[in-house]
Design a protein around this motif. Structure first.
Motif, PDB file in Angstrom:
ATOM      1  N   LEU A  15       7.125  18.002  10.966  1.00 19.83           N
ATOM      2  CA  LEU A  15       8.085  17.415  10.027  1.00 19.83           C
ATOM      3  C   LEU A  15       9.025  16.439  10.736  1.00 19.83           C
ATOM      4  CD1 LEU A  15       8.981  20.501   7.799  1.00 19.83           C
ATOM      5  CD2 LEU A  15       7.701  18.461   7.128  1.00 19.83           C
ATOM      6  N   LEU A  16       9.524  16.823  11.903  1.00 18.45           N
ATOM      7  CA  LEU A  16      10.402  15.942  12.663  1.00 18.45           C
ATOM      8  C   LEU A  16       9.666  14.682  13.111  1.00 18.45           C
ATOM      9  CD1 LEU A  16      12.413  18.518  14.803  1.00 18.45           C
ATOM     10  CD2 LEU A  16      13.282  17.078  12.961  1.00 18.45           C
ATOM     11  N   THR A  17       8.429  14.825  13.532  1.00 21.89           N
ATOM     12  CA  THR A  17       7.631  13.665  13.941  1.00 21.89           C
ATOM     13  C   THR A  17       7.391  12.743  12.751  1.00 21.89           C
ATOM     14  OG1 THR A  17       6.559  14.933  15.688  1.00 21.89           O
ATOM     15  CG2 THR A  17       5.440  12.931  14.959  1.00 21.89           C
ATOM     16  N   GLY A  18       7.045  13.313  11.607  1.00 24.51           N
ATOM     17  CA  GLY A  18       6.840  12.510  10.397  1.00 24.51           C
ATOM     18  C   GLY A  18       8.094  11.760   9.999  1.00 24.51           C
ATOM     19  N   ALA A  19       9.243  12.422  10.061  1.00 22.61           N
ATOM     20  CA  ALA A  19      10.511  11.771   9.717  1.00 22.61           C
ATOM     21  C   ALA A  19      10.820  10.643  10.701  1.00 22.61           C
ATOM     22  CB  ALA A  19      11.643  12.793   9.706  1.00 22.61           C
ATOM     23  N   ALA A  20      10.553  10.868  11.969  1.00 23.71           N
ATOM     24  CA  ALA A  20      10.809   9.835  12.983  1.00 23.71           C
ATOM     25  C   ALA A  20       9.899   8.628  12.778  1.00 23.71           C
ATOM     26  CB  ALA A  20      10.616  10.411  14.384  1.00 23.71           C
ATOM     27  N   TYR A  22       8.502   7.645   9.960  1.00 25.18           N
ATOM     28  CA  TYR A  22       8.962   6.969   8.743  1.00 25.18           C
ATOM     29  C   TYR A  22      10.184   6.103   9.049  1.00 25.18           C
ATOM     30  CZ  TYR A  22      11.086   6.178   4.207  1.00 25.18           C
ATOM     31  OH  TYR A  22      11.661   5.594   3.119  1.00 25.18           O
ATOM     32  N   TYR A  23      11.166   6.668   9.742  1.00 29.07           N
ATOM     33  CA  TYR A  23      12.379   5.912  10.074  1.00 29.07           C
ATOM     34  C   TYR A  23      12.038   4.691  10.925  1.00 29.07           C
ATOM     35  CZ  TYR A  23      16.756   4.542  12.159  1.00 29.07           C
ATOM     36  OH  TYR A  23      17.817   3.800  12.587  1.00 29.07           O
ATOM     37  N   LEU A  24      11.195   4.860  11.913  1.00 26.41           N
ATOM     38  CA  LEU A  24      10.838   3.737  12.790  1.00 26.41           C
ATOM     39  C   LEU A  24      10.122   2.633  12.028  1.00 26.41           C
ATOM     40  CD1 LEU A  24       9.715   5.681  15.976  1.00 26.41           C
ATOM     41  CD2 LEU A  24      11.777   4.293  15.699  1.00 26.41           C
ATOM     42  N   GLN A  25       9.279   2.975  11.078  1.00 23.64           N
ATOM     43  CA  GLN A  25       8.549   1.971  10.309  1.00 23.64           C
ATOM     44  C   GLN A  25       9.417   1.285   9.261  1.00 23.64           C
ATOM     45  OE1 GLN A  25       5.414   0.681  10.571  1.00 23.64           O
ATOM     46  NE2 GLN A  25       5.450   1.755  12.507  1.00 23.64           N
ATOM     47  N   GLU A  26      10.323   2.002   8.648  1.00 28.74           N
ATOM     48  CA  GLU A  26      11.099   1.469   7.528  1.00 28.74           C
ATOM     49  C   GLU A  26      12.458   0.895   7.902  1.00 28.74           C
ATOM     50  OE1 GLU A  26      10.596   1.230   3.991  1.00 28.74           O
ATOM     51  OE2 GLU A  26       8.540   1.343   4.694  1.00 28.74           O
ATOM     52  N   TYR A  27      13.097   1.405   8.934  1.00 28.53           N
ATOM     53  CA  TYR A  27      14.477   1.013   9.204  1.00 28.53           C
ATOM     54  C   TYR A  27      14.733   0.501  10.620  1.00 28.53           C
ATOM     55  CZ  TYR A  27      15.349   3.376   4.814  1.00 28.53           C
ATOM     56  OH  TYR A  27      15.313   3.734   3.503  1.00 28.53           O
ATOM     57  N   ALA A  28      14.182   1.166  11.603  1.00 22.85           N
ATOM     58  CA  ALA A  28      14.486   0.802  12.991  1.00 22.85           C
ATOM     59  C   ALA A  28      13.986  -0.607  13.283  1.00 22.85           C
ATOM     60  CB  ALA A  28      13.850   1.805  13.942  1.00 22.85           C
ATOM     61  N   TYR A  29      14.628  -1.246  14.181  1.00 22.56           N
ATOM     62  CA  TYR A  29      14.254  -2.577  14.693  1.00 22.56           C
ATOM     63  C   TYR A  29      14.627  -3.723  13.758  1.00 22.56           C
ATOM     64  CZ  TYR A  29      11.344   0.499  17.528  1.00 22.56           C
ATOM     65  OH  TYR A  29      10.887   1.512  18.321  1.00 22.56           O
ATOM     66  N   TYR A  30      14.734  -3.511  12.461  1.00 19.81           N
ATOM     67  CA  TYR A  30      15.024  -4.611  11.541  1.00 19.81           C
ATOM     68  C   TYR A  30      16.481  -5.037  11.640  1.00 19.81           C
ATOM     69  CZ  TYR A  30      10.584  -4.291   9.091  1.00 19.81           C
ATOM     70  OH  TYR A  30       9.249  -4.317   8.773  1.00 19.81           O
ATOM     71  N   ALA A  99       6.754  -5.482   2.820  1.00 19.11           N
ATOM     72  CA  ALA A  99       8.081  -5.389   3.428  1.00 19.11           C
ATOM     73  C   ALA A  99       8.544  -3.935   3.341  1.00 19.11           C
ATOM     74  CB  ALA A  99       9.053  -6.298   2.681  1.00 19.11           C
ATOM     75  N   PRO A 100       9.553  -3.571   4.121  1.00 19.04           N
ATOM     76  CA  PRO A 100      10.106  -2.225   3.968  1.00 19.04           C
ATOM     77  C   PRO A 100      10.591  -2.020   2.539  1.00 19.04           C
ATOM     78  CG  PRO A 100      11.097  -3.353   5.847  1.00 19.04           C
ATOM     79  CD  PRO A 100      10.255  -4.352   5.127  1.00 19.04           C
ATOM     80  N   SER A 101      10.537  -0.796   2.059  1.00 20.80           N
ATOM     81  CA  SER A 101      10.883  -0.513   0.664  1.00 20.80           C
ATOM     82  C   SER A 101      12.320  -0.887   0.319  1.00 20.80           C
ATOM     83  CB  SER A 101      10.645   0.963   0.350  1.00 20.80           C
ATOM     84  OG  SER A 101      11.432   1.776   1.204  1.00 20.80           O
ATOM     85  N   TRP A 102      13.223  -0.865   1.262  1.00 20.69           N
ATOM     86  CA  TRP A 102      14.622  -1.180   0.983  1.00 20.69           C
ATOM     87  C   TRP A 102      14.868  -2.688   0.864  1.00 20.69           C
ATOM     88  CZ3 TRP A 102      16.515  -4.165   4.870  1.00 20.69           C
ATOM     89  CH2 TRP A 102      15.927  -4.037   6.122  1.00 20.69           C
ATOM     90  N   PHE A 103      13.947  -3.530   1.316  1.00 16.33           N
ATOM     91  CA  PHE A 103      14.087  -4.981   1.165  1.00 16.33           C
ATOM     92  C   PHE A 103      13.387  -5.339  -0.143  1.00 16.33           C
ATOM     93  CE2 PHE A 103      13.114  -9.482   2.312  1.00 16.33           C
ATOM     94  CZ  PHE A 103      14.419  -9.896   2.499  1.00 16.33           C
TER      95      PHE A 103
END
Length: 159
Positions: A15-20, A22-30, A99-103
């Protein structure tokens, strides 16, 4: 009992790996993309290899240093498709990337469908943003426009 504890640890780790991931693909680095005044969006003219700025309003974009393909932008232009077609290079093989879902201003499926049915036209913004990567701009008849980076058609063949 030890087996149950081990199973709980494995599930928690998954679960922690999946959350990490997801975060890296959707939010990190942008980060918010920078658009210098007077050169917010550029297109490459038919008669030149030197991109030139076009009229663009309400430009918003994202980018990331982690990959040349993470750039996305949304904007409006008062320029007509007819004028753009006569002045700037069309781009064959344009395929917008998700694009990431938040954009939420950038909908790759809608843009791709509009390119396929002719509702939107694709133009070369800048060739060679990165090796084998071009910046592409798609413009709708109502002035909505979108930009993204993609591999140059044929660049991955033979790899």
């Amino acid at each position: 009992m030890a087996g149950k504890i081990l199973a709980v640890v494995i599930v928690m780790f998954a679960l922690l790996t999946g959350a990490a991931v997801y975060y890296l693909q959707e939010y990190a680095y942008y980060s918010e993309a920078a658009f210098p005044p007077g050169a917010e969006i550029v297109l490459t003219p038919i008669e030149s290899d030197q991109p030139e700025a076009i009229l663009a309003e309400d430009v918003q974009g994202i980018d990331a240093d982690s990959s040349p393909l993470r750039f996305r932008a949304c904007f409006k232009t008062p320029l007509t498709q007819g004028m753009l077609t006569e002045t700037y290079r069309a781009y064959e093989g344009a395929e917008p990337l998700n694009a990431p879902s938040w954009f939420d201003c950038f909908d790759a499926a809608e843009i791709g469908a509009a390119l396929e049915n002719g509702e939107a036209l694709a133009f070369l913004s800048q060739a060679g943003i990165a090796p084998d990567v071009d910046r592409v701009v798609a413009v709708f008849a109502d002035g909505r426009a979108y930009a993204w980076h993609q591999f140059r058609p044929g660049a991955l063949e033979g790899n």
